[in-house]
Design a protein around this motif. Structure first.
Motif, PDB file in Angstrom:
ATOM      1  N   THR A   1       0.861  -1.171   0.000  1.00 57.40           N
ATOM      2  CA  THR A   1       0.000   0.000   0.000  1.00 57.40           C
ATOM      3  C   THR A   1       0.901   1.225   0.000  1.00 57.40           C
ATOM      4  N   ALA A   2       0.630   2.150  -0.888  1.00 56.46           N
ATOM      5  CA  ALA A   2       1.477   3.345  -0.965  1.00 56.46           C
ATOM      6  C   ALA A   2       0.895   4.464  -0.117  1.00 56.46           C
ATOM      7  N   ALA A   3       1.748   5.085   0.693  1.00 55.40           N
ATOM      8  CA  ALA A   3       1.319   6.235   1.485  1.00 55.40           C
ATOM      9  C   ALA A   3       2.532   7.055   1.900  1.00 55.40           C
ATOM     10  N   TYR A   4       2.414   8.343   1.819  1.00 44.99           N
ATOM     11  CA  TYR A   4       3.499   9.241   2.266  1.00 44.99           C
ATOM     12  C   TYR A   4       4.860   8.855   1.698  1.00 44.99           C
ATOM     13  N   ASN A   5       4.936   8.667   0.386  1.00 39.20           N
ATOM     14  CA  ASN A   5       6.209   8.323  -0.255  1.00 39.20           C
ATOM     15  C   ASN A   5       6.834   7.029   0.221  1.00 39.20           C
ATOM     16  N   ALA A   6       6.016   6.174   0.822  1.00 39.11           N
ATOM     17  CA  ALA A   6       6.533   4.884   1.274  1.00 39.11           C
ATOM     18  C   ALA A   6       5.612   3.769   0.795  1.00 39.11           C
ATOM     19  N   ALA A   7       6.167   2.579   0.687  1.00 34.62           N
ATOM     20  CA  ALA A   7       5.374   1.396   0.338  1.00 34.62           C
ATOM     21  C   ALA A   7       5.346   0.490   1.556  1.00 34.62           C
ATOM     22  N   LEU A   8       4.133   0.261   2.081  1.00 34.96           N
ATOM     23  CA  LEU A   8       3.978  -0.619   3.239  1.00 34.96           C
ATOM     24  C   LEU A   8       3.558  -1.995   2.734  1.00 34.96           C
ATOM     25  N   PHE A   9       4.401  -3.000   3.005  1.00 33.13           N
ATOM     26  CA  PHE A   9       4.112  -4.340   2.484  1.00 33.13           C
ATOM     27  C   PHE A   9       3.103  -5.063   3.348  1.00 33.13           C
ATOM     28  N   ASP A  10       2.297  -5.893   2.682  1.00 36.11           N
ATOM     29  CA  ASP A  10       1.233  -6.673   3.300  1.00 36.11           C
ATOM     30  C   ASP A  10       1.755  -7.431   4.524  1.00 36.11           C
ATOM     31  N   ARG A  11       1.143  -7.188   5.694  1.00 38.26           N
ATOM     32  CA  ARG A  11       1.616  -7.811   6.935  1.00 38.26           C
ATOM     33  C   ARG A  11       1.535  -9.332   6.870  1.00 38.26           C
ATOM     34  N   ALA A  12       0.575  -9.843   6.086  1.00 38.85           N
ATOM     35  CA  ALA A  12       0.399 -11.298   6.001  1.00 38.85           C
ATOM     36  C   ALA A  12       1.668 -11.973   5.462  1.00 38.85           C
ATOM     37  N   LEU A  13       2.483 -11.207   4.706  1.00 42.45           N
ATOM     38  CA  LEU A  13       3.698 -11.795   4.142  1.00 42.45           C
ATOM     39  C   LEU A  13       4.671 -12.228   5.229  1.00 42.45           C
ATOM     40  N   CYS A  14       4.663 -11.500   6.365  1.00 47.02           N
ATOM     41  CA  CYS A  14       5.648 -11.873   7.391  1.00 47.02           C
ATOM     42  C   CYS A  14       5.016 -12.434   8.663  1.00 47.02           C
ATOM     43  N   GLU A  15       3.810 -12.993   8.521  1.00 53.84           N
ATOM     44  CA  GLU A  15       3.186 -13.648   9.671  1.00 53.84           C
ATOM     45  C   GLU A  15       4.025 -14.803  10.211  1.00 53.84           C
ATOM     46  N   ASN A  16       4.680 -15.532   9.319  1.00 55.73           N
ATOM     47  CA  ASN A  16       5.494 -16.681   9.750  1.00 55.73           C
ATOM     48  C   ASN A  16       6.985 -16.370   9.750  1.00 55.73           C
ATOM     49  N   VAL A  17       7.322 -15.072   9.797  1.00 55.11           N
ATOM     50  CA  VAL A  17       8.737 -14.692   9.807  1.00 55.11           C
ATOM     51  C   VAL A  17       9.153 -14.339  11.228  1.00 55.11           C
ATOM     52  N   THR A  18      10.261 -14.912  11.683  1.00 56.51           N
ATOM     53  CA  THR A  18      10.847 -14.528  12.960  1.00 56.51           C
ATOM     54  C   THR A  18      12.127 -13.756  12.684  1.00 56.51           C
ATOM     55  N   PHE A  19      12.144 -12.500  13.072  1.00 57.51           N
ATOM     56  CA  PHE A  19      13.354 -11.694  12.893  1.00 57.51           C
ATOM     57  C   PHE A  19      14.223 -11.850  14.139  1.00 57.51           C
ATOM     58  N   ALA A  20      15.482 -12.164  13.967  1.00 55.79           N
ATOM     59  CA  ALA A  20      16.322 -12.423  15.136  1.00 55.79           C
ATOM     60  C   ALA A  20      17.760 -11.968  14.909  1.00 55.79           C
ATOM     61  N   ASP A  21      18.364 -11.589  16.019  1.00 56.90           N
ATOM     62  CA  ASP A  21      19.755 -11.175  16.054  1.00 56.90           C
ATOM     63  C   ASP A  21      20.638 -12.426  15.954  1.00 56.90           C
ATOM     64  N   HIS A  22      21.500 -12.482  14.972  1.00 58.17           N
ATOM     65  CA  HIS A  22      22.367 -13.655  14.831  1.00 58.17           C
ATOM     66  C   HIS A  22      23.630 -13.261  14.080  1.00 58.17           C
ATOM     67  N   SER A  23      24.771 -13.703  14.613  1.00 61.94           N
ATOM     68  CA  SER A  23      26.044 -13.416  13.968  1.00 61.94           C
ATOM     69  C   SER A  23      26.643 -14.680  13.386  1.00 61.94           C
ATOM     70  N   LEU A  24      27.003 -14.620  12.109  1.00 57.21           N
ATOM     71  CA  LEU A  24      27.641 -15.782  11.474  1.00 57.21           C
ATOM     72  C   LEU A  24      29.049 -15.985  12.014  1.00 57.21           C
ATOM     73  N   ALA A  25      29.577 -14.953  12.689  1.00 54.38           N
ATOM     74  CA  ALA A  25      30.941 -15.052  13.227  1.00 54.38           C
ATOM     75  C   ALA A  25      30.975 -15.712  14.587  1.00 54.38           C
ATOM     76  N   THR A  26      29.883 -15.593  15.370  1.00 56.80           N
ATOM     77  CA  THR A  26      29.954 -16.089  16.748  1.00 56.80           C
ATOM     78  C   THR A  26      28.799 -17.001  17.146  1.00 56.80           C
ATOM     79  N   ASP A  27      27.678 -16.981  16.427  1.00 56.93           N
ATOM     80  CA  ASP A  27      26.508 -17.738  16.871  1.00 56.93           C
ATOM     81  C   ASP A  27      26.418 -19.126  16.222  1.00 56.93           C
ATOM     82  N   SER A  28      25.372 -19.854  16.620  1.00 53.51           N
ATOM     83  CA  SER A  28      25.249 -21.270  16.283  1.00 53.51           C
ATOM     84  C   SER A  28      24.224 -21.541  15.161  1.00 53.51           C
ATOM     85  N   VAL A  29      23.887 -22.817  14.977  1.00 52.88           N
ATOM     86  CA  VAL A  29      23.096 -23.241  13.814  1.00 52.88           C
ATOM     87  C   VAL A  29      21.579 -23.125  14.039  1.00 52.88           C
ATOM     88  N   PHE A  30      20.812 -23.150  12.933  1.00 54.34           N
ATOM     89  CA  PHE A  30      19.364 -23.345  12.954  1.00 54.34           C
ATOM     90  C   PHE A  30      19.141 -24.745  12.379  1.00 54.34           C
TER      91      PHE A  30
END
Length: 277
Positions: free
Chosen positions: A181-210
């Motif tokens: 949806t376009a508003a105020y010079n920005a595009a807001l993406f459909d929230r349903a797209l990231c319903e199953n997304v978990t955003f997490a802090d992870h470092s490939l240099a120090t952290d472990s596997v998924f």
């Protein structure tokens, strides 16, 4: 000592000391990032943060957490776009997703997701192939500010023309504007797209596997790593993937010269899509 080729320049010594100090104080490990791009980014940060030497920058970073946050943004400058390298996404759609569709549920890891463009592109692709609802996507990055942006799913409207072209070139099935949806010079993406997304802090240099992931996408992250850290990251990916799982890399990245090379086969070599043997 003139003519001595192993002699390090003062800048290289100061850079190494800065990275060691950051690691010891903040546990962010940039010690095995490639010198040239790291040097460029630090010198740029010095200018922006009004420091005259790397040592002065180091002193600020040691004593002010806010200075570290600022430097972190320069060290991890996000360079990304949606459906970047459309051939990669076309390859995913044609060669990888038909195999993934045979699994009852999917675990996917987008490593080094930056500000989220790659995650939303992948979610759109999964949705169009009927796989989004049974997928769990882990989107990870070391930069907390980038992750915050990624969670919001708001991108500059001015980028949409390029993103639409990329999407169409990748074999997109709908109108790209259906997804935002376009508003105020920005595009807001459909929230349903990231319903199953978990955003997490992870470092490939120090952290472990998924564990037990079916597909890992890590693009344009390892180009900034030295050999040793590239090996560590590929080791994490190899261990995280299920039997016959898939790995996608960036257009300038390869596993050919890694010790993990023989443990993968190319599904689409030019598109940098590999499968665990």
């Amino acid at each position: 000592m003139p003519g001595h080729h192993h002699h390090q320049s003062d800048i290289e010594i100061e850079l190494a000391m800065l990275m060691q100090a950051i690691y010891m104080k903040y546990s962010y490990d940039f010690r095995d990032y490639t010198g040239a791009s790291q040097k460029r980014r630090v010198l740029y940060a010095m200018g922006q943060m009004d420091c005259h030497t790397i040592s002065e920058l180091q002193s600020r970073v040691m004593h002010e957490v806010s200075a570290f946050s600022a430097l972190l943004q320069y060290l991890t400058i996000p360079v990304t776009e949606m459906f970047r390298d459309p051939a990669y996404f076309a390859g995913l759609r044609e060669q990888v997703l038909p195999v993934l569709s045979t699994y009852p549920s999917l675990k996917i890891w987008v490593a080094g997701c930056s500000t989220g463009e790659e995650v939303y592109s992948l979610a759109i692709l999964l949705k169009e192939e009927g796989l989004l609802e049974r997928s769990i996507i882990y989107a990870t990055d070391i930069n907390p500010q980038s992750l915050e942006k990624a969670k919001k799913g708001v991108f500059p409207l001015e980028s949409m023309r390029q993103y639409t072209e990329n999407y169409q070139a990748s074999g997109g099935r709908r109108a790209f504007s259906d997804y935002y949806t376009a508003a105020y010079n920005a595009a807001l993406f459909d929230r349903a797209l990231c319903e199953n997304v978990t955003f997490a802090d992870h470092s490939l240099a120090t952290d472990s596997v998924f564990a037990e992931t079916q597909f890992i996408s890590c693009r344009n992250v390892m180009i900034y790593f030295k050999r040793k850290l590239q090996e560590r990251a590929l080791g994490l990916f190899h261990e995280s993937l299920c039997h016959r799982g898939f790995l996608g890399l960036g257009s300038k990245e390869s596993i050919d010269f890694s010790s993990y090379g023989p443990r993968f086969e190319a599904v689409a070599k030019r598109e940098r899509l590999f499968r665990k043997l």
